[in-house]
Design a protein around this motif. Structure first.
Motif, PDB file in Angstrom:
ATOM      1  N   LEU A 173       0.803  -1.221   0.000  1.00 20.81           N
ATOM      2  CA  LEU A 173       0.000   0.000   0.000  1.00 20.81           C
ATOM      3  C   LEU A 173       0.837   1.273   0.000  1.00 20.81           C
ATOM      4  O   LEU A 173       0.459   2.262  -0.589  1.00 20.81           O
ATOM      5  CB  LEU A 173      -0.944   0.001   1.211  1.00 20.81           C
ATOM      6  N   LYS A 174       1.961   1.255   0.709  1.00 21.31           N
ATOM      7  CA  LYS A 174       2.797   2.448   0.821  1.00 21.31           C
ATOM      8  C   LYS A 174       4.271   2.053   0.758  1.00 21.31           C
ATOM      9  O   LYS A 174       4.643   0.963   1.171  1.00 21.31           O
ATOM     10  CB  LYS A 174       2.535   3.179   2.129  1.00 21.31           C
ATOM     11  N   ILE A 175       5.073   2.980   0.255  1.00 20.32           N
ATOM     12  CA  ILE A 175       6.516   2.811   0.253  1.00 20.32           C
ATOM     13  C   ILE A 175       7.081   3.909   1.140  1.00 20.32           C
ATOM     14  O   ILE A 175       6.740   5.074   0.988  1.00 20.32           O
ATOM     15  CB  ILE A 175       7.090   2.902  -1.175  1.00 20.32           C
ATOM     16  N   ARG A 176       7.954   3.520   2.077  1.00 21.75           N
ATOM     17  CA  ARG A 176       8.549   4.465   3.019  1.00 21.75           C
ATOM     18  C   ARG A 176      10.065   4.486   2.847  1.00 21.75           C
ATOM     19  O   ARG A 176      10.669   3.461   2.552  1.00 21.75           O
ATOM     20  CB  ARG A 176       8.225   4.056   4.455  1.00 21.75           C
ATOM     21  N   TYR A 177      10.652   5.633   3.091  1.00 15.76           N
ATOM     22  CA  TYR A 177      12.101   5.749   3.061  1.00 15.76           C
ATOM     23  C   TYR A 177      12.683   5.092   4.302  1.00 15.76           C
ATOM     24  O   TYR A 177      12.265   5.381   5.418  1.00 15.76           O
ATOM     25  CB  TYR A 177      12.529   7.224   3.004  1.00 15.76           C
ATOM     26  N   GLN A 178      13.653   4.188   4.086  1.00 16.06           N
ATOM     27  CA  GLN A 178      14.330   3.510   5.181  1.00 16.06           C
ATOM     28  C   GLN A 178      15.831   3.540   4.884  1.00 16.06           C
ATOM     29  O   GLN A 178      16.292   2.799   4.013  1.00 16.06           O
ATOM     30  CB  GLN A 178      13.840   2.068   5.290  1.00 16.06           C
ATOM     31  N   PRO A 179      16.580   4.393   5.550  1.00 17.51           N
ATOM     32  CA  PRO A 179      17.994   4.526   5.222  1.00 17.51           C
ATOM     33  C   PRO A 179      18.741   3.203   5.363  1.00 17.51           C
ATOM     34  O   PRO A 179      18.454   2.426   6.269  1.00 17.51           O
ATOM     35  CB  PRO A 179      18.521   5.557   6.218  1.00 17.51           C
ATOM     36  N   PRO A 180      19.692   2.956   4.469  1.00 16.79           N
ATOM     37  CA  PRO A 180      20.471   1.720   4.577  1.00 16.79           C
ATOM     38  C   PRO A 180      21.367   1.772   5.817  1.00 16.79           C
ATOM     39  O   PRO A 180      21.793   2.853   6.233  1.00 16.79           O
ATOM     40  CB  PRO A 180      21.297   1.697   3.293  1.00 16.79           C
ATOM     41  N   PRO A 181      21.672   0.619   6.414  1.00  7.94           N
ATOM     42  CA  PRO A 181      22.499   0.609   7.621  1.00  7.94           C
ATOM     43  C   PRO A 181      23.942   1.047   7.366  1.00  7.94           C
ATOM     44  O   PRO A 181      24.622   1.501   8.280  1.00  7.94           O
ATOM     45  CB  PRO A 181      22.440  -0.832   8.105  1.00  7.94           C
ATOM     46  N   ALA A 182      24.406   0.912   6.130  1.00  6.24           N
ATOM     47  CA  ALA A 182      25.769   1.315   5.778  1.00  6.24           C
ATOM     48  C   ALA A 182      25.750   1.863   4.352  1.00  6.24           C
ATOM     49  O   ALA A 182      24.855   1.534   3.570  1.00  6.24           O
ATOM     50  CB  ALA A 182      26.709   0.114   5.872  1.00  6.24           C
ATOM     51  N   PRO A 183      26.715   2.705   3.994  1.00  6.31           N
ATOM     52  CA  PRO A 183      26.760   3.247   2.634  1.00  6.31           C
ATOM     53  C   PRO A 183      26.839   2.146   1.581  1.00  6.31           C
ATOM     54  O   PRO A 183      27.451   1.104   1.810  1.00  6.31           O
ATOM     55  CB  PRO A 183      28.041   4.095   2.633  1.00  6.31           C
ATOM     56  N   VAL A 184      26.200   2.396   0.439  1.00  2.00           N
ATOM     57  CA  VAL A 184      26.175   1.425  -0.658  1.00  2.00           C
ATOM     58  C   VAL A 184      26.626   2.096  -1.957  1.00  2.00           C
ATOM     59  O   VAL A 184      26.659   3.319  -2.062  1.00  2.00           O
ATOM     60  CB  VAL A 184      24.761   0.828  -0.860  1.00  2.00           C
ATOM     61  N   THR A 185      26.951   1.253  -2.920  1.00  2.89           N
ATOM     62  CA  THR A 185      27.199   1.714  -4.282  1.00  2.89           C
ATOM     63  C   THR A 185      26.337   0.873  -5.210  1.00  2.89           C
ATOM     64  O   THR A 185      25.897  -0.224  -4.852  1.00  2.89           O
ATOM     65  CB  THR A 185      28.683   1.585  -4.687  1.00  2.89           C
ATOM     66  N   ALA A 186      26.100   1.390  -6.402  1.00  4.02           N
ATOM     67  CA  ALA A 186      25.309   0.672  -7.406  1.00  4.02           C
ATOM     68  C   ALA A 186      26.256  -0.208  -8.213  1.00  4.02           C
ATOM     69  O   ALA A 186      27.068   0.290  -8.980  1.00  4.02           O
ATOM     70  CB  ALA A 186      24.580   1.657  -8.301  1.00  4.02           C
ATOM     71  N   ASP A 187      26.178  -1.533  -8.015  1.00  7.62           N
ATOM     72  CA  ASP A 187      27.060  -2.454  -8.731  1.00  7.62           C
ATOM     73  C   ASP A 187      26.620  -2.676 -10.162  1.00  7.62           C
ATOM     74  O   ASP A 187      27.446  -2.781 -11.058  1.00  7.62           O
ATOM     75  CB  ASP A 187      27.147  -3.791  -7.997  1.00  7.62           C
ATOM     76  N   SER A 188      25.305  -2.775 -10.383  1.00  9.08           N
ATOM     77  CA  SER A 188      24.802  -2.913 -11.756  1.00  9.08           C
ATOM     78  C   SER A 188      23.410  -2.305 -11.850  1.00  9.08           C
ATOM     79  O   SER A 188      22.671  -2.269 -10.870  1.00  9.08           O
ATOM     80  CB  SER A 188      24.784  -4.374 -12.205  1.00  9.08           C
ATOM     81  N   ILE A 189      23.106  -1.841 -13.051  1.00 11.02           N
ATOM     82  CA  ILE A 189      21.808  -1.217 -13.321  1.00 11.02           C
ATOM     83  C   ILE A 189      21.311  -1.785 -14.641  1.00 11.02           C
ATOM     84  O   ILE A 189      22.050  -1.777 -15.635  1.00 11.02           O
ATOM     85  CB  ILE A 189      21.946   0.312 -13.434  1.00 11.02           C
ATOM     86  N   LYS A 190      20.082  -2.280 -14.657  1.00  6.51           N
ATOM     87  CA  LYS A 190      19.528  -2.872 -15.872  1.00  6.51           C
ATOM     88  C   LYS A 190      18.114  -2.371 -16.103  1.00  6.51           C
ATOM     89  O   LYS A 190      17.371  -2.151 -15.145  1.00  6.51           O
ATOM     90  CB  LYS A 190      19.513  -4.395 -15.762  1.00  6.51           C
ATOM     91  N   PRO A 191      17.743  -2.210 -17.374  1.00 11.91           N
ATOM     92  CA  PRO A 191      16.354  -1.839 -17.659  1.00 11.91           C
ATOM     93  C   PRO A 191      15.412  -2.993 -17.360  1.00 11.91           C
ATOM     94  O   PRO A 191      15.781  -4.160 -17.478  1.00 11.91           O
ATOM     95  CB  PRO A 191      16.370  -1.516 -19.157  1.00 11.91           C
ATOM     96  N   VAL A 192      14.199  -2.641 -16.975  1.00 14.44           N
ATOM     97  CA  VAL A 192      13.118  -3.613 -16.798  1.00 14.44           C
ATOM     98  C   VAL A 192      12.013  -3.155 -17.740  1.00 14.44           C
ATOM     99  O   VAL A 192      11.321  -2.176 -17.464  1.00 14.44           O
ATOM    100  CB  VAL A 192      12.619  -3.651 -15.336  1.00 14.44           C
ATOM    101  N   GLY A 193      11.896  -3.833 -18.876  1.00  9.30           N
ATOM    102  CA  GLY A 193      10.920  -3.415 -19.884  1.00  9.30           C
ATOM    103  C   GLY A 193      11.145  -1.976 -20.280  1.00  9.30           C
ATOM    104  O   GLY A 193      12.279  -1.492 -20.324  1.00  9.30           O
ATOM    105  N   ASN A 194      10.060  -1.268 -20.534  1.00  5.57           N
ATOM    106  CA  ASN A 194      10.111   0.152 -20.879  1.00  5.57           C
ATOM    107  C   ASN A 194       9.545   1.007 -19.762  1.00  5.57           C
ATOM    108  O   ASN A 194       9.062   2.109 -20.009  1.00  5.57           O
ATOM    109  CB  ASN A 194       9.315   0.405 -22.168  1.00  5.57           C
TER     110      ASN A 194
END
Length: 109
Positions: A49-70
């Motif tokens: 029903l809802k999406i809430r911001y929840q900070p990650p416990p430690a810093p992260v980086t984006a290892d890979s990014i891929k499209p999902v459909g259009n």
């Protein structure tokens, strides 16, 4: 249908993603910010029903990014998490640029 992503660029030194949209809008999203908004059921629960911001416990980086459909992108984070699908409309709703307005504390899905 709203604007779609035309480019996703990693900015590793700044720890951000630069997203460019079909309407010409460009915004930069910090990695930790996006990880904190992960929309998957594991992070958000199963109510759907809802999406809430929840900070990650430690810093992260984006290892890979891929499209999902259009309609979305999928990001695998350095903490091993990668099940969230970030819809284009959702990414615009949480745009941190300031011109897009204030980001809500939670978002209806």
């Amino acid at each position: 249908m709203g604007p779609v992503l035309t480019e996703v660029r990693r900015l590793p030194e700044e720890r951000r993603l630069r997203l460019t949209w079909s309407d010409g809008h460009v915004a930069e999203y910090e990695y930790d910010y996006l990880r904190g908004w992960c929309p998957c059921a594991g992070c958000q629960g199963h109510s759907g029903l809802k999406i809430r911001y929840q900070p990650p416990p430690a810093p992260v980086t984006a290892d890979s990014i891929k499209p999902v459909g259009n309609y979305a992108i999928s990001i695998v984070w350095s903490d091993g998490h990668g099940t969230g699908i970030y819809r284009f409309d959702f990414l615009r709703e949480i745009c941190p640029c300031g011109r897009c307005g204030e980001v809500p504390a939670e978002i209806d899905v």
